[in-house]
Design an enzyme around this catalytic site. Structure first.
Site, short mmCIF file in Angstrom:
data_model
loop_
_atom_site.label_atom_id
_atom_site.label_comp_id
_atom_site.label_asym_id
_atom_site.label_seq_id
_atom_site.Cartn_x
_atom_site.Cartn_y
_atom_site.Cartn_z
N ARG A 26 25.57 36.24 -7.24
CA ARG A 26 26.30 35.53 -6.17
C ARG A 26 27.60 34.90 -6.67
O ARG A 26 28.03 33.87 -6.15
CB ARG A 26 25.42 34.45 -5.52
N ASP A 76 26.35 42.28 1.80
CA ASP A 76 25.08 41.57 1.89
C ASP A 76 23.96 42.60 1.96
O ASP A 76 24.18 43.75 2.35
CB ASP A 76 25.03 40.67 3.13
N TYR A 153 13.06 40.13 6.39
CA TYR A 153 14.07 39.66 7.35
C TYR A 153 13.97 40.40 8.69
O TYR A 153 14.15 39.81 9.76
CB TYR A 153 15.48 39.83 6.76
O1 CP3 Z 1 28.59 37.78 -5.61
C1 CP3 Z 1 27.72 38.40 -5.02
O2 CP3 Z 1 26.53 38.34 -5.37
C2 CP3 Z 1 28.12 39.38 -3.92
C3 CP3 Z 1 27.69 39.21 -2.62
C4 CP3 Z 1 26.27 38.97 -2.09
C5 CP3 Z 1 26.06 38.22 -0.91
N1 CP3 Z 1 24.75 38.30 -0.59
C6 CP3 Z 1 27.10 37.51 -0.15
C7 CP3 Z 1 26.73 36.41 0.75
C8 CP3 Z 1 25.02 39.45 -2.52
C9 CP3 Z 1 24.65 40.27 -3.75
C10 CP3 Z 1 24.06 39.02 -1.54
C11 CP3 Z 1 22.64 39.37 -1.62
C12 CP3 Z 1 21.69 38.73 -0.72
N2 CP3 Z 1 21.87 38.37 0.59
C13 CP3 Z 1 20.35 38.46 -1.06
C14 CP3 Z 1 19.70 38.81 -2.37
C15 CP3 Z 1 20.04 37.89 -3.46
C16 CP3 Z 1 19.40 36.54 -3.33
O3 CP3 Z 1 20.15 35.57 -3.25
O4 CP3 Z 1 18.18 36.47 -3.35
C17 CP3 Z 1 19.74 37.86 0.06
C18 CP3 Z 1 18.29 37.39 0.15
C19 CP3 Z 1 20.71 37.82 1.10
C20 CP3 Z 1 20.55 37.35 2.50
C21 CP3 Z 1 21.43 36.21 2.78
N3 CP3 Z 1 22.80 36.30 2.94
C22 CP3 Z 1 21.05 34.86 2.97
C23 CP3 Z 1 19.64 34.33 2.88
C24 CP3 Z 1 22.22 34.15 3.23
C25 CP3 Z 1 22.31 32.70 3.61
C26 CP3 Z 1 22.16 31.82 2.45
C27 CP3 Z 1 23.50 31.57 1.85
O5 CP3 Z 1 23.66 31.78 0.66
O6 CP3 Z 1 24.37 31.17 2.63
C28 CP3 Z 1 23.31 35.05 3.16
C29 CP3 Z 1 24.74 34.74 3.35
C30 CP3 Z 1 25.70 35.18 2.31
N4 CP3 Z 1 25.68 36.35 1.62
C31 CP3 Z 1 26.84 34.43 1.90
C32 CP3 Z 1 27.48 35.20 0.92
C33 CP3 Z 1 28.76 34.86 0.19
C34 CP3 Z 1 27.26 33.09 2.45
C35 CP3 Z 1 27.82 33.24 3.82
C36 CP3 Z 1 29.17 32.67 4.00
O7 CP3 Z 1 30.09 32.86 3.21
O8 CP3 Z 1 29.32 32.02 5.04
#
Ligand code: CP3
Length: 344
Positions: A26, A76, A153
Site C-alpha cells: 500500500r 484495487d 467482498y
Molecule cells: O500501493 C499499493 O498497494 C497499490 C494500490 C492498492 C490499493 N488497494 C489502493 C487503494 C492495492 C494493492 C490494494 C489492495 C487491496 N484493496 C486489498 C488487499 C491488500 C490489503 O490491504 O489487505 C484489499 C483488501 C482491498 C480492498 C480495499 N480497498 C479496502 C478494504 C479499502 C478501504 C480501506 C482503505 O484503505 O481505505 C480500499 C480502498 C483503497 N484501495 C484505497 C487505496 C489507495 C484508499 C481509497 C482512497 O484513496 O480514497
C-alpha cells in the site's frame, strides 16, 4: 529493456544478492500528500484508478518519495468483481461497498468470467504507461486478490470484522461457494496473464482475509484456487515472472503455501521469521514489520528493522511491512524504514 535496479526480481527468483530489497504494501496511497492531491483532482478513487495517466503518476510517486526497489500498479483488488458484472463503490472513510451482492446460484448466473482486455483494459493501459514512465528504474508489481478474499467482498457486500455472511455460505451452500470461487479464479488467471502481457515484472496475490478460516476450511475454500492461479499465471509469457502469495493470518497454512508453485511467500507480523523459515525452507520470504512500528521514533524503527533483518537473514528475503502501511503514517517514518533496510 534491462532494469537499472533488478534487485527485487533477482531476489524473488531465488538468486543471492548484494543487499535486501525493500518495498511497502500500500505504498501508493493516502500516506503521501502528493497522492491526496492527485486523488482530489480526479474527484474519486474509482476515477483515479480508471484514468491511466493518473494511475501511472501515483504508482511512481512512492518510487520518488521513498526510493523503494519496486513500484506496485495503482488499482484495487475489487476491479475483478466489477469486471465480472458486480460494480463497487468506494465510500470515503467507510471503504468499499457493493450495492448488490452474490449469495446464490441465481445471483451467480448473472455474472460472467471477466474478459481482461475489454473489462480491465484501463488497468492494462495504466501498466503500459507506467512501464514507459518508469523508464526501467525498478520492476513493476502486478496484483490481484485471492479468490477467497474476493468472495468475501462479493457475498458480504462490504468490509466486515467477521465476514460471517461470507463464511455462512461455506457451510450452507458449499456448491455455490465453489462455483463462485471457480468463476473468480478463472477471471483472476485471465487478468494476471493480461497484466503480465502488458508488462508487469512480478505478481502478488493478496489473501487478506485468509485468517478468518479454520485450517480445514482454508484447505477447502482457498488454497486449491490459489494453486490454480500459481500453476497457470506463469504460462502467459516466456519471461520468468515470480509469483508472491501473501495470505494474511494464515500462519497455520505456511507449510502448504510454501509448496505451491510460487516463488515468494509473504508473511504478516504474527508469523515468526525463524519458525517461518523452518516451515517454508525453499522459498523467498517477504515481510513482516508491524506497520504500527512506523508510529515509533526513528531510533526505534531502525532497531526494529535491524532485529527483523537478523531474524530473517540477508538472503532469500524481501523486506516489507506485514500488511499495508496505515494512511496516517508520517512519510518520513516510511522513508526511515526503507533507508534502514538499505543501510544494514
Ligand atoms: O500501493 C499499493 O498497494 C497499490 C494500490 C492498492 C490499493 N488497494 C489502493 C487503494 C492495492 C494493492 C490494494 C489492495 C487491496 N484493496 C486489498 C488487499 C491488500 C490489503 O490491504 O489487505 C484489499 C483488501 C482491498 C480492498 C480495499 N480497498 C479496502 C478494504 C479499502 C478501504 C480501506 C482503505 O484503505 O481505505 C480500499 C480502498 C483503497 N484501495 C484505497 C487505496 C489507495 C484508499 C481509497 C482512497 O484513496 O480514497
Amino acid at each position: 529493456m534491462t532494469l537499472q535496479n533488478d534487485l527485487l526480481l533477482r531476489t524473488a527468483r531465488g538468486e543471492l544478492t548484494e543487499r535486501v530489497p525493500v518495498w511497502m504494501m500500500r505504498q501508493a496511497g493516502r500516506v503521501l500528500p502528493q497522492y491526496r492531491a492527485v486523488r482530489e483532482r480526479a474527484g474519486s478513487f474509482i476515477t483515479l484508478a480508471k484514468t491511466p495517466e493518473l494511475a501511472a503518476e501515483v504508482t511512481i510517486q512512492p518510487v520518488d518519495a521513498f526510493d523503494v526497489d519496486a513500484a506496485i500498479i495503482f488499482s484495487d483488488i475489487l476491479v475483478v468483481p466489477e469486471a465480472m458484472g458486480l460494480p463497487y463503490e468506494m465510500i470515503e472513510s467507510r471503504g468499499p461497498v457493493f450495492p448488490s451482492t452474490v449469495r446464490s446460484q441465481a445471483d451467480l448466473s448473472r455474472l460472467r468470467v471477466a474478459d481482461a482486455e475489454s473489462d480491465l483494459g484501463y488497468v492494462l493501459d495504466a501498466i503500459k504507461l507506467t512501464k514507459k514512465e518508469l523508464n526501467n528504474r525498478v520492476p513493476l508489481i502486478g496484483f490481484a486478490g485471492a479468490p477467497f478474499t474476493i468472495f468475501c467482498y462479493m457475498t458480504e457486500g462490504k468490509g466486515s470484522k467477521t465476514f460471517s455472511v461470507a463464511k455462512k455460505l461455506l457451510y450452507t451452500d458449499p456448491n455455490f461457494a465453489h462455483a463462485l470461487l471457480q468463476q473468480i479464479t478463472d477471471s483472476t488467471i485471465a487478468y494476471l496473464q493480461a497484466q503480465i502481457r502488458a508488462g508487469v515484472d512480478l505478481v502478488q496475490i493478496f489473501d487478506s482475509w485468509a485468517g478468518i478460516l479454520s485450517p480445514e476450511q482454508y484447505r477447502t475454500f482457498s488454497l486449491p484456487y490459489i494453486k490454480q492461479i500459481c500453476d497457470l499465471v506463469g504460462s502467459a509469457s516466456d519471461r520468468d515472472i515470480p509469483v508472491t502469495v501473501f495470505a494474511k493470518g494464515a500462519f497455520f497454512a505456511r507449510h502448504e503455501i510454501g509448496q505451491l508453485s510460487c516463488d515468494v511467500v509473504g508473511l504478516d507480523w504474527n508469523m515468526d521469521p525463524k519458525e517461518s523459515r523452518e516451515l517454508i525452507p525453499d522459498r523467498v520470504l517477504q515481510g513482516n514489520l508491524d506497520p504500527c512500528v512506523l508510529y515509533a521514533d526513528f531510533t526505534q524503527i531502525r532497531a526494529e528493522v535491524k532485529q527483523m533483518l537478523s531474524n530473517f537473514g540477508h538472503q532469500h528475503y524481501i523486506a516489507n511491512l506485514g500488511h499495508g502501511i496505515y494512511p496516517d503514517t508520517d512519510p518520513d517514518k516510511a522513508r526511515c524504514f526503507v533507508d534502514a533496510v538499505k543501510e544494514m
